[in-house]
Design a protein around this motif. Structure first.
Motif, PDB file in Angstrom:
ATOM      1  N   TYR A 165     -15.634 -13.074 -13.144  1.00  0.00           N
ATOM      2  CA  TYR A 165     -16.543 -14.061 -13.764  1.00  0.00           C
ATOM      3  C   TYR A 165     -16.999 -13.664 -15.157  1.00  0.00           C
ATOM      4  O   TYR A 165     -18.003 -14.169 -15.663  1.00  0.00           O
ATOM      5  CB  TYR A 165     -17.787 -14.310 -12.893  1.00  0.00           C
ATOM      6  N   SER A 166     -16.303 -12.752 -15.817  1.00  0.00           N
ATOM      7  CA  SER A 166     -16.720 -12.366 -17.160  1.00  0.00           C
ATOM      8  C   SER A 166     -15.497 -12.006 -17.997  1.00  0.00           C
ATOM      9  O   SER A 166     -14.360 -12.250 -17.580  1.00  0.00           O
ATOM     10  CB  SER A 166     -17.712 -11.191 -17.076  1.00  0.00           C
ATOM     11  N   VAL A 167     -15.749 -11.434 -19.172  1.00  0.00           N
ATOM     12  CA  VAL A 167     -14.629 -11.031 -20.023  1.00  0.00           C
ATOM     13  C   VAL A 167     -14.087  -9.692 -19.525  1.00  0.00           C
ATOM     14  O   VAL A 167     -14.830  -8.872 -18.994  1.00  0.00           O
ATOM     15  CB  VAL A 167     -15.052 -10.914 -21.512  1.00  0.00           C
ATOM     16  N   PRO A 168     -12.793  -9.438 -19.678  1.00  0.00           N
ATOM     17  CA  PRO A 168     -12.239  -8.155 -19.246  1.00  0.00           C
ATOM     18  C   PRO A 168     -12.866  -6.995 -20.022  1.00  0.00           C
ATOM     19  O   PRO A 168     -13.226  -7.136 -21.202  1.00  0.00           O
ATOM     20  CB  PRO A 168     -10.753  -8.271 -19.615  1.00  0.00           C
ATOM     21  N   GLY A 169     -12.957  -5.850 -19.355  1.00  0.00           N
ATOM     22  CA  GLY A 169     -13.512  -4.665 -19.999  1.00  0.00           C
ATOM     23  C   GLY A 169     -12.773  -4.290 -21.270  1.00  0.00           C
ATOM     24  O   GLY A 169     -13.392  -3.831 -22.243  1.00  0.00           O
ATOM     25  N   VAL A 170     -11.468  -4.495 -21.286  1.00  0.00           N
ATOM     26  CA  VAL A 170     -10.662  -4.169 -22.473  1.00  0.00           C
ATOM     27  C   VAL A 170     -11.172  -4.935 -23.692  1.00  0.00           C
ATOM     28  O   VAL A 170     -11.290  -4.376 -24.786  1.00  0.00           O
ATOM     29  CB  VAL A 170      -9.172  -4.484 -22.197  1.00  0.00           C
ATOM     30  N   LEU A 171     -11.475  -6.193 -23.507  1.00  0.00           N
ATOM     31  CA  LEU A 171     -11.954  -7.021 -24.623  1.00  0.00           C
ATOM     32  C   LEU A 171     -13.380  -6.617 -25.009  1.00  0.00           C
ATOM     33  O   LEU A 171     -13.697  -6.440 -26.191  1.00  0.00           O
ATOM     34  CB  LEU A 171     -11.896  -8.504 -24.229  1.00  0.00           C
ATOM     35  N   LYS A 172     -14.229  -6.457 -24.019  1.00  0.00           N
ATOM     36  CA  LYS A 172     -15.627  -6.093 -24.305  1.00  0.00           C
ATOM     37  C   LYS A 172     -15.686  -4.737 -24.994  1.00  0.00           C
ATOM     38  O   LYS A 172     -16.457  -4.524 -25.942  1.00  0.00           O
ATOM     39  CB  LYS A 172     -16.429  -6.091 -22.992  1.00  0.00           C
ATOM     40  N   ASN A 173     -14.861  -3.812 -24.530  1.00  0.00           N
ATOM     41  CA  ASN A 173     -14.822  -2.473 -25.122  1.00  0.00           C
ATOM     42  C   ASN A 173     -14.397  -2.542 -26.598  1.00  0.00           C
ATOM     43  O   ASN A 173     -14.995  -1.890 -27.454  1.00  0.00           O
ATOM     44  CB  ASN A 173     -13.837  -1.613 -24.321  1.00  0.00           C
ATOM     45  N   ALA A 174     -13.399  -3.359 -26.887  1.00  0.00           N
ATOM     46  CA  ALA A 174     -12.944  -3.501 -28.278  1.00  0.00           C
ATOM     47  C   ALA A 174     -14.045  -4.129 -29.126  1.00  0.00           C
ATOM     48  O   ALA A 174     -14.289  -3.705 -30.263  1.00  0.00           O
ATOM     49  CB  ALA A 174     -11.670  -4.348 -28.328  1.00  0.00           C
ATOM     50  N   ILE A 175     -14.718  -5.139 -28.574  1.00  0.00           N
ATOM     51  CA  ILE A 175     -15.827  -5.772 -29.306  1.00  0.00           C
ATOM     52  C   ILE A 175     -16.939  -4.755 -29.552  1.00  0.00           C
ATOM     53  O   ILE A 175     -17.491  -4.661 -30.648  1.00  0.00           O
ATOM     54  CB  ILE A 175     -16.354  -7.011 -28.534  1.00  0.00           C
ATOM     55  N   ASP A 176     -17.252  -3.966 -28.532  1.00  0.00           N
ATOM     56  CA  ASP A 176     -18.320  -2.965 -28.672  1.00  0.00           C
ATOM     57  C   ASP A 176     -17.987  -1.981 -29.806  1.00  0.00           C
ATOM     58  O   ASP A 176     -18.828  -1.702 -30.657  1.00  0.00           O
ATOM     59  CB  ASP A 176     -18.531  -2.216 -27.358  1.00  0.00           C
ATOM     60  N   TRP A 177     -16.757  -1.492 -29.827  1.00  0.00           N
ATOM     61  CA  TRP A 177     -16.344  -0.585 -30.898  1.00  0.00           C
ATOM     62  C   TRP A 177     -16.474  -1.255 -32.266  1.00  0.00           C
ATOM     63  O   TRP A 177     -17.061  -0.701 -33.199  1.00  0.00           O
ATOM     64  CB  TRP A 177     -14.885  -0.164 -30.708  1.00  0.00           C
ATOM     65  N   ALA A 178     -15.902  -2.446 -32.371  1.00  0.00           N
ATOM     66  CA  ALA A 178     -15.848  -3.106 -33.688  1.00  0.00           C
ATOM     67  C   ALA A 178     -17.227  -3.515 -34.179  1.00  0.00           C
ATOM     68  O   ALA A 178     -17.437  -3.691 -35.379  1.00  0.00           O
ATOM     69  CB  ALA A 178     -14.920  -4.314 -33.624  1.00  0.00           C
ATOM     70  N   SER A 179     -18.174  -3.641 -33.246  1.00  0.00           N
ATOM     71  CA  SER A 179     -19.485  -4.191 -33.616  1.00  0.00           C
ATOM     72  C   SER A 179     -20.450  -3.159 -34.193  1.00  0.00           C
ATOM     73  O   SER A 179     -21.540  -3.521 -34.628  1.00  0.00           O
ATOM     74  CB  SER A 179     -20.153  -4.813 -32.379  1.00  0.00           C
ATOM     75  N   ARG A 180     -20.056  -1.899 -34.203  1.00  0.00           N
ATOM     76  CA  ARG A 180     -21.012  -0.869 -34.624  1.00  0.00           C
ATOM     77  C   ARG A 180     -21.203  -0.864 -36.144  1.00  0.00           C
ATOM     78  O   ARG A 180     -20.257  -1.087 -36.891  1.00  0.00           O
ATOM     79  CB  ARG A 180     -20.552   0.520 -34.141  1.00  0.00           C
ATOM     80  N   PRO A 181     -22.430  -0.601 -36.585  1.00  0.00           N
ATOM     81  CA  PRO A 181     -22.677  -0.550 -38.020  1.00  0.00           C
ATOM     82  C   PRO A 181     -21.981   0.648 -38.669  1.00  0.00           C
ATOM     83  O   PRO A 181     -21.565   1.556 -37.940  1.00  0.00           O
ATOM     84  CB  PRO A 181     -24.209  -0.380 -38.094  1.00  0.00           C
ATOM     85  N   PRO A 182     -21.828   0.697 -39.975  1.00  0.00           N
ATOM     86  CA  PRO A 182     -22.299  -0.292 -40.942  1.00  0.00           C
ATOM     87  C   PRO A 182     -21.303  -1.443 -41.073  1.00  0.00           C
ATOM     88  O   PRO A 182     -20.176  -1.355 -40.585  1.00  0.00           O
ATOM     89  CB  PRO A 182     -22.346   0.520 -42.242  1.00  0.00           C
ATOM     90  N   ASP A 183     -21.745  -2.513 -41.748  1.00  0.00           N
ATOM     91  CA  ASP A 183     -20.894  -3.662 -42.068  1.00  0.00           C
ATOM     92  C   ASP A 183     -20.281  -4.277 -40.820  1.00  0.00           C
ATOM     93  O   ASP A 183     -19.066  -4.388 -40.703  1.00  0.00           O
ATOM     94  CB  ASP A 183     -19.779  -3.261 -43.054  1.00  0.00           C
TER      95      ASP A 183
END
Ligand SMILES: Cc1cc2nc3c(=O)[nH]c(=O)nc-3n(C[C@H](O)[C@H](O)[C@H](O)COP(=O)(O)O)c2cc1C
Length: 195
Positions: free
Chosen positions: A85-103
């Motif tokens: 019922y959610s997004v796969p961990g692989v996708l969430k993990n990639a988003i988490d990495w890419a979302s870190r500051p800066p920029d």
């Protein structure tokens, strides 16, 4: 300069599986993209599990590559499976990495979402979780049309080509809407900067 400059879209599939319906759906989206759109795709397979200690030692090259691809793109298309019922961990993990500051590279980017599942939900619940994630990322998510690909096994051939005409039409319509949405946001940004 052309009044409607070409757009670069970044396509991300949330599945690493070779025979993935979602990666096949992304391929269909690339094939059906309107004129003036160039797609690049992201490869999530080499992104390590998020670890703040690893980050402190230096952003891993696959993460840096993903962040640059997001930053360069005019808009994103994420094609996601639904896992529990959610997004796969692989996708969430990639988003988490890419979302870190800066920029933080997602901020201000237009986003369209689609997804395919074997069942009848068509990734609806995963897509709504991804929309929620996109709020925190400060993205501009396309509201409509939504593309929930149900019963995927019946809609793709053995080579992974999307053969169902109604689904192809829905994919095309969502991409057209994403292009319109992206151009509208850019025009607004230009007008705002000009004043
Ligand atoms: C861990 C896991 C959880 C799943 N949970 C769901 C789910 O909640 N809803 C759903 O419709 N399908 C679920 N599925 C089935 C997926 O929709 C199906 O495996 C689909 O083919 C995955 O996408 P892909 O073909 O792009 O790899 C799940 C599959 C896995 C492996």
């Amino acid at each position: 300069m052309s009044p409607t400059p070409d757009l670069t879209l970044l396509g991300i599939s949330g599945s690493l599986r070779r025979g993935s319906f979602n990666t096949a759906l992304l391929r269909a989206a690339i094939e059906l993209a309107p004129e003036g759109v160039t797609f690049t795709t992201a490869d999530l397979s080499a992104i390590p599990p998020y670890d703040e200690d690893v980050r402190a030692a230096g952003v891993p090259p696959p993460v840096a590559t993903l962040r640059e691809a997001i930053a360069r793109a005019d808009a994103l298309l994420v094609v996601t499976p639904e896992y529990n019922y959610s997004v796969p961990g692989v996708l969430k993990n990639a988003i988490d990495w890419a979302s870190r500051p800066p920029d933080q590279p997602f901020a201000g980017k237009p986003l369209a979402i689609m997804g395919a599942s074997g069942g009848m939900g068509g990734t609806m619940r995963a897509q709504y979780h991804l929309r929620q994630i996109a709020v925190f990322l400060d993205m501009h998510v396309l509201n409509k049309p939504e593309v929930f690909v149900r019963g995927a096994a019946q809609l793709f051939d053995a080579e992974g080509r999307l053969t169902d005409e109604a689904t192809r039409k829905a994919v095309r319509q969502e991409l057209e809407a994403l292009v319109t949405w992206t151009r509208r946001l850019r025009a607004h940004a230009h007008a705002t900067h000009a004043t």
